[in-house]
Write a protein that holds these residues in place. Sequence first.
Motif, PDB file in Angstrom:
ATOM      1  N   GLU A 264      32.504  33.483  -1.034  1.00 41.31           N
ATOM      2  CA  GLU A 264      33.342  34.081   0.188  1.00 41.31           C
ATOM      3  C   GLU A 264      33.940  35.145   1.151  1.00 41.31           C
ATOM      4  O   GLU A 264      34.183  35.278   2.526  1.00 41.31           O
ATOM      5  CB  GLU A 264      35.445  33.814  -0.840  1.00 41.31           C
ATOM      6  CG  GLU A 264      36.543  34.235  -0.034  1.00 41.31           C
ATOM      7  CD  GLU A 264      37.255  33.308   0.467  1.00 41.31           C
ATOM      8  OE1 GLU A 264      38.028  33.426   1.390  1.00 41.31           O
ATOM      9  OE2 GLU A 264      36.778  32.331   0.372  1.00 41.31           O
ATOM     10  N   ALA A 265      33.167  36.074   0.113  1.00 32.30           N
ATOM     11  CA  ALA A 265      32.820  37.462   0.972  1.00 32.30           C
ATOM     12  C   ALA A 265      31.786  37.203   1.922  1.00 32.30           C
ATOM     13  O   ALA A 265      31.748  37.712   3.069  1.00 32.30           O
ATOM     14  CB  ALA A 265      32.660  38.326   0.160  1.00 32.30           C
ATOM     15  N   ASP A 266      30.821  36.012   1.815  1.00 32.76           N
ATOM     16  CA  ASP A 266      29.942  35.888   2.495  1.00 32.76           C
ATOM     17  C   ASP A 266      30.910  35.129   3.953  1.00 32.76           C
ATOM     18  O   ASP A 266      30.258  35.519   5.375  1.00 32.76           O
ATOM     19  CB  ASP A 266      28.265  34.972   2.012  1.00 32.76           C
ATOM     20  CG  ASP A 266      27.726  35.694   1.258  1.00 32.76           C
ATOM     21  OD1 ASP A 266      27.823  36.996   1.416  1.00 32.76           O
ATOM     22  OD2 ASP A 266      27.174  35.398   0.155  1.00 32.76           O
ATOM     23  N   ARG A 267      31.285  34.307   3.418  1.00 29.56           N
ATOM     24  CA  ARG A 267      32.425  33.456   4.812  1.00 29.56           C
ATOM     25  C   ARG A 267      33.385  34.887   5.408  1.00 29.56           C
ATOM     26  O   ARG A 267      32.866  34.500   6.893  1.00 29.56           O
ATOM     27  CB  ARG A 267      32.957  32.830   4.350  1.00 29.56           C
ATOM     28  CG  ARG A 267      33.351  31.259   4.748  1.00 29.56           C
ATOM     29  CD  ARG A 267      34.619  30.586   4.332  1.00 29.56           C
ATOM     30  NE  ARG A 267      35.448  30.990   3.631  1.00 29.56           N
ATOM     31  CZ  ARG A 267      36.654  31.065   4.079  1.00 29.56           C
ATOM     32  NH1 ARG A 267      36.532  31.027   4.982  1.00 29.56           N
ATOM     33  NH2 ARG A 267      37.797  32.023   2.965  1.00 29.56           N
ATOM     34  N   LYS A 268      33.716  35.527   4.781  1.00 24.94           N
ATOM     35  CA  LYS A 268      34.752  36.169   5.760  1.00 24.94           C
ATOM     36  C   LYS A 268      33.406  37.550   6.625  1.00 24.94           C
ATOM     37  O   LYS A 268      34.085  37.448   7.597  1.00 24.94           O
ATOM     38  CB  LYS A 268      35.058  37.032   4.585  1.00 24.94           C
ATOM     39  CG  LYS A 268      36.839  36.173   3.633  1.00 24.94           C
ATOM     40  CD  LYS A 268      37.173  37.196   3.516  1.00 24.94           C
ATOM     41  CE  LYS A 268      38.490  36.732   2.366  1.00 24.94           C
ATOM     42  NZ  LYS A 268      38.650  37.660   1.441  1.00 24.94           N
ATOM     43  N   GLY A 269      32.472  37.545   6.175  1.00 21.28           N
ATOM     44  CA  GLY A 269      31.628  38.060   6.655  1.00 21.28           C
ATOM     45  C   GLY A 269      31.001  37.557   8.243  1.00 21.28           C
ATOM     46  O   GLY A 269      30.759  37.877   9.086  1.00 21.28           O
ATOM     47  N   THR A 270      30.416  36.470   8.433  1.00 20.74           N
ATOM     48  CA  THR A 270      30.321  35.363   8.972  1.00 20.74           C
ATOM     49  C   THR A 270      30.964  34.931  10.380  1.00 20.74           C
ATOM     50  O   THR A 270      30.645  34.799  11.522  1.00 20.74           O
ATOM     51  CB  THR A 270      29.026  33.969   8.453  1.00 20.74           C
ATOM     52  OG1 THR A 270      30.428  33.558   7.274  1.00 20.74           O
ATOM     53  CG2 THR A 270      28.035  34.352   8.492  1.00 20.74           C
ATOM     54  N   SER A 271      32.451  35.018   9.590  1.00 20.00           N
ATOM     55  CA  SER A 271      33.196  34.233  10.662  1.00 20.00           C
ATOM     56  C   SER A 271      34.332  35.645  10.876  1.00 20.00           C
ATOM     57  O   SER A 271      34.600  35.495  11.981  1.00 20.00           O
ATOM     58  CB  SER A 271      34.630  33.754  10.079  1.00 20.00           C
ATOM     59  OG  SER A 271      35.625  35.141   8.991  1.00 20.00           O
ATOM     60  N   ALA A 272      33.898  36.612  10.700  1.00 16.02           N
ATOM     61  CA  ALA A 272      34.066  37.742  11.603  1.00 16.02           C
ATOM     62  C   ALA A 272      33.377  38.609  12.319  1.00 16.02           C
ATOM     63  O   ALA A 272      33.573  39.284  13.441  1.00 16.02           O
ATOM     64  CB  ALA A 272      34.554  39.184  10.816  1.00 16.02           C
ATOM     65  N   ALA A 273      31.670  38.112  12.232  1.00 11.40           N
ATOM     66  CA  ALA A 273      30.816  38.631  12.884  1.00 11.40           C
ATOM     67  C   ALA A 273      30.813  37.946  14.805  1.00 11.40           C
ATOM     68  O   ALA A 273      31.281  38.866  15.328  1.00 11.40           O
ATOM     69  CB  ALA A 273      29.511  38.186  12.130  1.00 11.40           C
ATOM     70  N   PRO A 274      31.461  36.524  14.708  1.00  9.40           N
ATOM     71  CA  PRO A 274      32.170  36.011  16.155  1.00  9.40           C
ATOM     72  C   PRO A 274      32.822  36.267  16.794  1.00  9.40           C
ATOM     73  O   PRO A 274      33.481  36.051  17.895  1.00  9.40           O
ATOM     74  CB  PRO A 274      31.360  34.265  16.112  1.00  9.40           C
ATOM     75  CG  PRO A 274      31.839  34.136  15.190  1.00  9.40           C
ATOM     76  CD  PRO A 274      31.392  35.563  13.483  1.00  9.40           C
TER      77      PRO A 274
END
Length: 326
Positions: A264-274
Amino acid sequence: MVVDARFAVLKPVRSQMGLVLMESYWITDLPQRLWQGVAGQFGSRTELIAENEKLKTEALLLQGRLQKLAALTEQNVRLRELLNSSALVNEKVEVAELIGVDPNPFTHRILINKGERDGVFLGQPVLDARGLMGQVVELMPYTSRVLLLTDSTHSIPVQINRNGLRAIASGTGNPERLELRHVADTADVKEGDLLVSSGMGERFPAGYPVATVNQVIHDSGQPFAIVRAIPTAALNRSRYMLLVFTDSRTPEQRATEAAMAQEEADRKGTSAAPAAPANATTPAAPANDQGTPSAPTNAAPSSSAPAQPSATPAQPAATPEQPRRP
């Protein structure tokens, strides 16, 4: 004497006589005080030199201990950081303070300042900085009673840290001794072995120090050896202790939840990047203008106010394409 013994008439007279006799007491004691003063002034030079050397030695020792203070302070900081990392392990702890001791000499119980209102529950493990101390056996709203490991009615499953041999450590009524029950005479037990909680019985968490073996007696005529151990916890000296809140989840559940949290933390990090370049719609308009000239014309009315200037450079782009159409 009869009047003084039976009546209070002579009390004022006795008081005045005491005031007069005080001067005589002072005069009588004057030679002794003068002699002590003279002896103090003319003390032995040898004694003064010896005392001076002694004080110098003590000052040197204290300075040597003071030099270690910085190193001990840094070590204390590291240990506190290690204690603060308890959130990474499976158990949660809470600090409690000793406020009473059971006066009965045949029971080993103490009273702590945490109770049911603080989340304490029956059977909760209690430990100090060195190892396990006991478990909670009685709850009150703001206090609790803890039964120590050395009580004659208490037993705990342990295992030898060196080879994993399981046994039962029972209290003897002596605050400095535990005994291992029914250990085979041929069992691999040595003096100095560390006994840790095995976790069996699901009462005490596994891996906490319990005692250290200090005596092993083998008798060829007996089927079991006599094994005595010393508790690692300071049962008679600890003032502050920790209440352990064990995690009821299985290792598989803990691993699964940790993996889900990481995902979940990784998904939030990748969704926040673009998300940051997606807001910049202004530079995207010229790129669309080069592909289809009509696209920016339709997008201009629907875009916000800052996007309107992009329609201005789109008009010259349509001018050179007019000769190509015929």
